[in-house]
Motif scaffolding. Structure first.
Motif, PDB file in Angstrom:
ATOM      1  N   UNK A  89      -6.562   6.043  -2.704  1.00 22.31           N
ATOM      2  CA  UNK A  89      -5.134   5.863  -2.449  1.00 22.31           C
ATOM      3  C   UNK A  89      -4.398   6.985  -3.167  1.00 22.31           C
ATOM      4  N   UNK A  90      -3.664   7.781  -2.433  1.00 23.01           N
ATOM      5  CA  UNK A  90      -2.902   8.893  -2.990  1.00 23.01           C
ATOM      6  C   UNK A  90      -1.464   8.429  -3.092  1.00 23.01           C
ATOM      7  N   UNK A  91      -1.000   8.227  -4.315  1.00 21.73           N
ATOM      8  CA  UNK A  91       0.328   7.640  -4.515  1.00 21.73           C
ATOM      9  C   UNK A  91       1.204   8.661  -5.223  1.00 21.73           C
ATOM     10  N   UNK A  92       2.330   8.991  -4.615  1.00 22.09           N
ATOM     11  CA  UNK A  92       3.182  10.039  -5.180  1.00 22.09           C
ATOM     12  C   UNK A  92       3.851   9.603  -6.475  1.00 22.09           C
ATOM     13  N   UNK A  93       3.836   8.296  -6.740  1.00 20.86           N
ATOM     14  CA  UNK A  93       4.464   7.818  -7.974  1.00 20.86           C
ATOM     15  C   UNK A  93       3.532   8.120  -9.158  1.00 20.86           C
ATOM     16  N   UNK A  94       4.117   8.527 -10.265  1.00 18.60           N
ATOM     17  CA  UNK A  94       3.278   8.835 -11.420  1.00 18.60           C
ATOM     18  C   UNK A  94       2.830   7.561 -12.129  1.00 18.60           C
ATOM     19  N   UNK A  95       3.688   6.561 -12.087  1.00 18.88           N
ATOM     20  CA  UNK A  95       3.307   5.288 -12.715  1.00 18.88           C
ATOM     21  C   UNK A  95       3.230   4.233 -11.632  1.00 18.88           C
ATOM     22  N   UNK A  96       2.039   3.699 -11.466  1.00 21.29           N
ATOM     23  CA  UNK A  96       1.889   2.664 -10.444  1.00 21.29           C
ATOM     24  C   UNK A  96       1.419   1.377 -11.107  1.00 21.29           C
ATOM     25  N   UNK A  97       2.015   0.305 -10.696  1.00 22.78           N
ATOM     26  CA  UNK A  97       1.647  -0.993 -11.250  1.00 22.78           C
ATOM     27  C   UNK A  97       2.123  -2.060 -10.278  1.00 22.78           C
ATOM     28  N   UNK A  98       1.793  -3.288 -10.579  1.00 18.23           N
ATOM     29  CA  UNK A  98       2.249  -4.377  -9.730  1.00 18.23           C
ATOM     30  C   UNK A  98       1.079  -5.143  -9.155  1.00 18.23           C
ATOM     31  N   UNK A  99       1.386  -6.259  -8.557  1.00 21.57           N
ATOM     32  CA  UNK A  99       0.383  -7.209  -8.072  1.00 21.57           C
ATOM     33  C   UNK A  99      -0.590  -6.552  -7.088  1.00 21.57           C
ATOM     34  N   UNK A 100      -0.048  -5.839  -6.089  1.00 22.73           N
ATOM     35  CA  UNK A 100      -0.903  -5.253  -5.061  1.00 22.73           C
ATOM     36  C   UNK A 100      -1.738  -4.112  -5.649  1.00 22.73           C
ATOM     37  N   UNK A 101      -1.119  -3.339  -6.537  1.00 19.45           N
ATOM     38  CA  UNK A 101      -1.838  -2.215  -7.141  1.00 19.45           C
ATOM     39  C   UNK A 101      -3.020  -2.739  -7.962  1.00 19.45           C
ATOM     40  N   UNK A 102      -2.748  -3.774  -8.725  1.00 19.06           N
ATOM     41  CA  UNK A 102      -3.822  -4.331  -9.555  1.00 19.06           C
ATOM     42  C   UNK A 102      -4.951  -4.901  -8.708  1.00 19.06           C
ATOM     43  N   UNK A 103      -4.576  -5.523  -7.604  1.00 19.02           N
ATOM     44  CA  UNK A 103      -5.596  -6.093  -6.718  1.00 19.02           C
ATOM     45  C   UNK A 103      -6.485  -4.984  -6.159  1.00 19.02           C
ATOM     46  N   UNK A 104      -5.857  -3.852  -5.772  1.00 21.65           N
ATOM     47  CA  UNK A 104      -6.643  -2.737  -5.237  1.00 21.65           C
ATOM     48  C   UNK A 104      -7.556  -2.162  -6.311  1.00 21.65           C
ATOM     49  N   UNK A 105      -6.970  -2.021  -7.480  1.00 15.54           N
ATOM     50  CA  UNK A 105      -7.751  -1.482  -8.593  1.00 15.54           C
ATOM     51  C   UNK A 105      -8.952  -2.377  -8.885  1.00 15.54           C
ATOM     52  N   UNK A 106      -8.735  -3.679  -8.825  1.00 15.45           N
ATOM     53  CA  UNK A 106      -9.805  -4.642  -9.102  1.00 15.45           C
ATOM     54  C   UNK A 106     -10.950  -4.501  -8.108  1.00 15.45           C
ATOM     55  N   UNK A 107     -10.613  -4.021  -6.902  1.00 16.60           N
ATOM     56  CA  UNK A 107     -11.660  -3.861  -5.890  1.00 16.60           C
ATOM     57  C   UNK A 107     -12.418  -2.546  -6.071  1.00 16.60           C
ATOM     58  N   UNK A 108     -11.993  -1.758  -7.073  1.00 19.11           N
ATOM     59  CA  UNK A 108     -12.680  -0.504  -7.335  1.00 19.11           C
ATOM     60  C   UNK A 108     -12.180   0.643  -6.490  1.00 19.11           C
ATOM     61  N   UNK A 109     -11.024   0.488  -5.848  1.00 19.66           N
ATOM     62  CA  UNK A 109     -10.481   1.554  -5.028  1.00 19.66           C
ATOM     63  C   UNK A 109      -9.850   2.608  -5.925  1.00 19.66           C
ATOM     64  N   UNK A 110     -10.218   3.875  -5.693  1.00 16.06           N
ATOM     65  CA  UNK A 110      -9.690   4.956  -6.526  1.00 16.06           C
ATOM     66  C   UNK A 110      -8.230   5.187  -6.214  1.00 16.06           C
ATOM     67  N   UNK A 111      -7.397   5.180  -7.241  1.00 14.29           N
ATOM     68  CA  UNK A 111      -5.966   5.418  -7.055  1.00 14.29           C
ATOM     69  C   UNK A 111      -5.603   6.739  -7.712  1.00 14.29           C
ATOM     70  N   UNK A 112      -5.052   7.668  -6.942  1.00 12.42           N
ATOM     71  CA  UNK A 112      -4.680   8.966  -7.489  1.00 12.42           C
ATOM     72  C   UNK A 112      -3.152   9.022  -7.575  1.00 12.42           C
ATOM     73  N   UNK A 113      -2.669   8.614  -8.761  1.00 12.44           N
ATOM     74  CA  UNK A 113      -1.226   8.542  -8.956  1.00 12.44           C
ATOM     75  C   UNK A 113      -0.652   9.936  -9.157  1.00 12.44           C
ATOM     76  N   UNK A 114       0.593  10.099  -8.775  1.00 11.77           N
ATOM     77  CA  UNK A 114       1.284  11.368  -8.960  1.00 11.77           C
ATOM     78  C   UNK A 114       0.797  12.452  -8.023  1.00 11.77           C
ATOM     79  N   UNK A 115       0.058  12.052  -7.019  1.00 15.30           N
ATOM     80  CA  UNK A 115      -0.513  13.032  -6.081  1.00 15.30           C
ATOM     81  C   UNK A 115       0.080  12.855  -4.685  1.00 15.30           C
TER      82      UNK A 115
END
Lengths: 89, 1154
Positions: B352-378
């Motif tokens: 997941x390429x997210x232009x926000x430098x700081x990402x958080x929240x219910x959906x973000x945490x759920x994705x992270x828990x599934x092991x999905x790579x999150x590239x913040x600020x990109x």
């Protein structure tokens, strides 16, 4: 389609009506006594306001009567309609 | 394996019903419930079209009507090819044939893609800058070049074989959009007892709820809650699926397009393809939702790059995985849901390429828990892949991610198109960077994205107390960031449909375009059928950054209707072919007649015999009138009865003549001028009695003259006691003209002595037993009569005269005959700038004021060199000049005027003409020159009367007493019979007595008492007493309907008026009555009539004039399911055919009685 309140028949769809131009343009009682310039103005000069406009409409496909309608030329909202002779607010 | 990207289970498609279809000739299979887009994606087809300008390969961006890329043509056979349909909005049916567009020879190998190589050259303003010099290239080189490149898709060449219909609807609340907010609004509105229409553009209402099987509302899974809500609404709300609210017009009139048959594999012969609704709503609730924005990055348009929300729709609604290895690019939380759901469906999420430098929240945490790579600020800096994306490059240069799909989300834009069209005030919301409606919107359209809040607000918007719904399973999402500005790049697309990139916007900004409206036109961003659904806000944000303004200052462009394209067929409705316009036929028919258009009527041009040409027939007809007797069907002339004590004074103000001294029984030619002094019409004014006139008008201007007279009567001369009644169709008119006319008529007219009857006179009498109003008038220069008879009897009178050797003549002969006498035709010899004196009619002007008199003394009206009507004789008698040809002095260039009428005269044996020539009367005797295509023709100016200047021929010969002769028997009129149907029946009723009453209060009461039915005083109401009825039609106007054998009601009414001024006119023959009976009667009428015919709005007993389709009628509700339509005779077939078109739509058990 505008909904125009006929003073007799109530609100009706626009396609029953015919526009009659600016209201209150009164034909001189004795046209022969009027100057050429004044007569030309009576014939041709009309207001073209942005906003409130007092105008004539005829309920052509209805009761057939002419009446006075106060319409906003910007919003198309109709403030009021009046039978001939009634004071326009 | 077929449908490799179909999930094993889930979705709302019917896996038990496979559906075959083809795309570009390749067969595929999908399921019932698919759209073309979902079925193509299930088959791993992503490349579906070529872009408009650069021919770039394009895929499917969205899952709804906002789709800018996947535009295809659907082919249902000849005349049924529809281009530019959105694959995302096409319901799949068995045998569907779709084709891609804008490619040659094939979608994969497209020669036009060379345009893509030249892309740097054809950016914004290319056309304006390139196709300038030399001017000689404009028409021959540039225009053909541009035309070839322009346009998308191909219009079918055959006539459209489908039917389309119109419908007027009325409701208290119209809800646009059947998503959560719209459904809740419908529940809220129907609970108040209001009349509600809910329209939704998709096949199935529910909107985003259909994508949410994991969410529950009050314990129901969301899609099941939709089902329950629809079931609850079923009885009380008009639900219109497949119906797009495409335009908001003045007076809360909303245009709806209902697609009735496009989703059916087998076309139904009775149903229209589409219905166009015009709904008048007291209140409109916009629940139109929001559209997800693409992200703008280089190469963001490759097939396989789509909106994240669309991927969830394909997964949950259609059971389709949009790819095998997916990169997600986002600037908000909502795209994380796509990642989580697709991950659960077994798709690999490459990051997941997210232009926000700081990402958080219910959906973000759920994705992270599934092991999905999150590239913040990109962000994504570029993509690769020709017919399908195969990699994404990261902005920090850390790498390239291989993938077959990129899902993007740039946030959500509320769908405010309709609100903008309503001229509503959009309010900029700085938090989300979007514009929100100031009122009338609910749910995502109002910027509310929380489901529970949407539902609660919906019930309140519907008119009920806000109701809370228990929503579970929906993660909290952080929405609402303004779109980020993108850097100029030649493949970073802002508007996919119009191929507009950030570089184009940068060029516009650099060239000084500041206004967003100008930028739109220069770059084409947000134009055409797309109307910027996915692009508008991104373009706005980019322009704001480029011009250094904030978004609010840049502003939105105006959204225009239609929201999505509407077919021409839907706009036309039944108004094509035979029903394009009413065909008014006069009451007399003749075999072999050649018809022509005359105003709204058809008139007989000539009556050829055998193989005779029209020209030869006209010569024969002219000679018959000059030498023997001819007859003309003049029924179409306008006729007005003018009655009241001040009738003569009124007519003297309207026409140029003075009629106060006209003796009863006499007529006078009358010229009508406008207040500007120019001729508008002419006719005959006949005085029947002291206070009653029969006035004729020209055929084409009948309606104008009546309106003009009413205008002056009601608004300038209201003190005059006069009433006007149209009697055009009450009388058929047969003009019998020629030296033998009196001799021919005498044996049939027992009670009028024709011999002593002077020219320009009128008598009431009988032709045998038929009522007759006989005019002794002439439009031919011969002695002649005009017989006014009831139209039902006209044919037998005509046929009798025909048998007696009277020659029928048509309008062609009439024109020759009248021009030989110098009689003008208004509109042919006049053109709106001709005064009575110009036309040689100064003799009609009486002393005293009339409408137009003052203008005649203005300086320009007295100018000696005004154009005047004169005659012309070509030096070569065989020449017939062209009408409209310019006339000049011999050898001179400047035009002196033009030929107005020109014919070959059989009586003179030569060509002759009337012309309007400057200072014409002073030029009589001069030779002028007429410009004709083959050279100049010399003409002599002459007096415009060519035959019988003294008028000797107008005198009738004395008639010897003759034996009476019978008329032929009447031809019975055959009423049309309607196709049987249970729910509504049409009948043309037998004629009855009808009186048009105009009277003031006391007289009206007296007439009511005398005729046995009181005249109602309440507007638009009727009174029925025994066998007769009185209908209120205007403040001093009623229609009395009585049985045919009611006796002389007119005489009784006049007597009852007891000296009060009144007008009582028999109009029994002018109309016929069509009865509509049955439960669907109002439904049929509302296909053509804009009135609200609900029983509460149009109760039993209500009656009014109104419009039905294109014609005026009197509509009367006699009982709940029983209407009477009074229709002018000549409009009966039009009205009947219109109503039959409406009845075709009724899915009725056909009744087989005969």
């Amino acid at each position: 389609m505008l909904r125009i309140p006929c003073p007799w028949c109530g609100p009706r769809p626009e396609n029953e009506f015919r526009y009659g131009g600016q209201a209150g343009v009164i034909r001189p009682a004795d046209p022969a006594a009027v100057s050429d310039a004044a007569w030309g103005a009576y014939l041709h000069l009309r207001d073209n306001p942005k906003g409130r406009h007092v105008e004539r409409w005829r309920h052509l496909h209805g009761c057939g009567r002419f009446f006075t309608c106060v319409r906003d030329t910007v919003t198309d909202r109709i403030a009021s309609t009046h039978k001939p002779g009634e004071a326009v607010a | 394996m077929t449908q490799p990207f179909r999930t094993a289970a889930g979705g709302r498609v019917d896996r038990g019903r496979p559906v075959r279809f083809s795309f570009d000739g390749q067969p595929y299979e999908g399921y019932a419930g698919d759209t073309l887009a979902s079925a193509l994606l299930a088959n791993d087809v992503h490349l579906v079209g070529r872009s408009f300008k650069y021919h770039r390969p394009r895929g499917i961006l969205s899952a709804g009507s906002e789709e800018p890329n996947a535009l295809v043509a659907i082919d249902r056979g000849p005349g049924r090819i529809t281009p530019n349909l959105r694959a995302t909005a096409i319901e799949l049916y068995d045998g569907l044939t779709a084709r891609s567009q804008n490619r040659f020879p094939s979608l994969r190998f497209d020669l036009g893609a060379a345009a893509g190589l030249a892309a740097p050259l054809i950016s914004a303003g290319f056309y304006y800058k390139s196709f300038m010099w030399p001017p000689s290239f404009w028409r021959r080189v540039y225009e053909p070049l541009i035309r070839r490149a322009a346009g998308l898709g191909r219009a079918p060449e055959e006539a459209d074989p489908d039917r389309y219909s119109h419908r007027y609807g009325h409701c208290d609340v119209l809800i646009v959009g059947g998503g959560p907010a719209g459904l809740a609004a419908a529940l809220g509105a129907s609970a108040t007892g209001a009349r509600v229409i809910l329209c939704d553009e998709q096949a199935e209402p529910g909107g985003s709820l259909l994508d949410e099987p994991g969410v529950t509302i009050d314990g129901w899974p969301a899609p099941d809650w939709v089902r329950e809500a629809i079931a609850t609404l079923g009885g009380s709300v008009t639900l219109l699926p497949r119906t797009t609210a495409f335009g908001w017009y003045p007076g809360n009139t909303i245009g709806l397009l209902e697609r009735v048959t496009d989703h059916l594999a087998q076309l139904d012969g009775t149903l229209p393809r589409e219905r166009l609704w015009q709904v008048r709503a007291e209140r409109v609730v916009l629940a139109t939702g929001a559209i997800e924005r693409p992200l703008v990055f280089p190469g963001n348009d490759r097939p396989g790059i789509m909106l994240a929300g669309a991927a969830r729709t394909y997964l949950h609604r259609y059971g389709v995985k949009v790819g095998g290895r997916i990169v997600i690019a986002t600037d908000n939380d909502s795209a994380y849901r796509a990642a989580i759901d697709l991950h659960a469906a077994g798709t690999e999420i490459a990051g997941i390429v997210d232009s926000r430098t700081r990402v958080d929240g219910e959906a973000v945490q759920a994705a992270r828990a599934l092991g999905i790579a999150i590239r913040a600020g990109q962000t994504i800096a570029g993509t690769e892949g020709r017919s399908r994306v195969h990699s994404a490059k990261l902005s920090d240069g850390t790498g390239v991610i291989p993938c077959d799909t990129i899902l993007m989300s740039g946030g959500w834009t509320p769908s405010v198109h309709l609100f903008s069209q309503s001229r509503g005030q959009l309010v900029f919301d700085a938090g989300s960077g979007t514009c929100l409606p100031s009122e009338g919107a609910v749910g995502a359209c109002a910027g509310v994205f929380d489901l529970a809040a949407c539902l609660r607000d919906g019930t309140e918007a519907g008119g009920s107390e806000p109701r809370r719904f228990a929503v579970a399973g929906m993660p909290a999402l952080a929405h609402g960031r303004p779109p980020a500005a993108a850097k100029p790049h030649r493949s970073a697309f802002v508007d996919f449909q119009n191929d507009v990139t950030t570089k184009d916007l940068a060029i516009a900004a650099a060239e000084g375009f500041v206004s967003i409206e100008h930028t739109k036109r220069y770059t084409t961003a947000g134009m055409a059928t797309d109307q910027g659904k996915t692009s508008n806000l991104n373009a706005l944000a980019t322009m704001a950054a480029l011009t250094g303004q904030d978004m609010q200052a840049v502003g939105l462009t105006t959204f225009r209707p239609p929201y999505t394209p509407v077919t021409f067929g839907a706009f036309a409705g039944v108004a094509r072919g035979a029903l394009f316009a009413p065909v008014r036929l006069p009451p007399i028919a003749a075999a072999g007649v050649v018809l022509e258009d005359a105003g709204t009527w058809k008139r007989a041009r000539c009556y050829p015999v055998g193989n005779e040409t029209a020209e030869a027939a006209t010569v024969r007809e002219c000679l018959a009138v000059r030498n023997e007797a001819g007859m003309l069907d003049a029924s179409t002339l306008g006729k007005i009865e003018v009655a009241g004590p001040d009738a003569a004074a009124f007519l003297s103000l309207i026409y140029t003549g003075d009629f106060t001294g006209l003796v009863p029984g006499r007529c006078r030619y009358a010229v009508l001028t406008g207040e500007d002094g120019f001729i508008r019409d002419d006719g005959i004014v006949a005085r029947l009695t002291a206070d009653r006139f029969h006035v004729t008008t020209t055929t084409a201007d009948a309606a104008f003259v009546l309106h003009h007279m009413e205008d002056y009567l009601q608004t300038e001369f209201p003190g005059l006691r006069v009433w006007l009644t149209s009697i055009t169709e009450q009388w058929a008119v047969i003009a019998v003209q020629g030296p033998r006319s009196a001799e021919v008529l005498a044996p049939f007219i027992p009670d009028i002595d024709l011999g002593p009857m002077p020219h320009m006179s009128v008598r009431d009498g009988h032709i045998r037993d038929i009522p007759l109003r006989l005019f002794r008038v002439s439009f031919t220069g011969e002695a002649g009569f005009e017989l006014n008879v009831p139209p039902d009897q006209a044919q037998r009178v005509w046929d009798t005269f025909l048998q007696r050797g009277v020659t029928p003549y048509g309008t062609d002969a009439m024109h020759v005959l009248r021009a030989e006498k110098g009689y003008i035709v208004v509109g042919q010899d006049t053109d709106g700038t001709v005064t009575p004196d110009d036309a040689g009619l100064a003799w009609t002007i009486a002393a005293g004021d009339f409408v137009g008199r003052r203008s005649l003394s203005l300086p320009d009206m007295k100018r000696p060199n005004r154009k005047q009507l004169v005659g012309l004789l070509p030096s070569d008698p065989a020449v017939v000049l062209e009408e409209g040809a310019q006339v000049a002095g011999d050898g001179a260039v400047a035009s002196l005027g033009h030929v107005t009428s020109s014919y070959f005269s059989p009586a003179l044996g030569r060509g002759f003409a009337l012309a309007s020539i400057a200072g014409g009367r002073a030029r009589i005797g001069a030779t002028l020159s007429v410009r004709m295509p083959r050279g100049d023709i010399a003409v002599t100016v002459v007096d415009p009367v060519f035959i019988d200047k003294p008028g000797q021929r107008l005198k009738a010969r004395p008639v010897q007493p003759v034996a009476a002769e019978p008329l032929l028997p009447p031809r019975p009129w055959r009423a049309p019979t309607c196709r049987p149907a249970a729910s509504v029946r049409l009948t043309v009723l037998a004629p009855t007595t009808r009186l048009a009453i105009r009277a003031g209060g006391p007289a009206a009461t007296g007439i009511g008492l005398a005729s046995g039915v009181l005249l109602p005083t309440v507007p638009n109401r009727s009174v029925i007493a025994r066998d007769r009825a009185a209908l209120w039609l205007g403040p001093d106007e009623w229609l009395i309907v009585a049985p045919d054998d009611a006796g002389d009601l007119r005489a009784e009414a006049l007597k009852a008026a007891a000296g009060h001024p009144v007008s009582v006119v028999d109009v029994s023959h002018a109309t016929r009555t069509i009865e509509l009976a049955g439960s669907a009667a109002a439904w049929c009428l509302n296909a053509f009539c804009a009135l609200d015919l609900d029983l509460a709005a149009f109760p039993v007993g209500m009656c009014t004039r109104t419009l039905l389709g294109k014609v005026p009628v009197v509509l009367w509700r006699v009982a709940g399911d029983l209407f009477h339509l009074d229709v002018a005779r000549s409009y009966v077939s039009y009205v009947w055919d219109c109503l039959e078109q409406a009845r075709l739509e009724l899915a009725d058990p056909v009744v087989t009685d005969t």
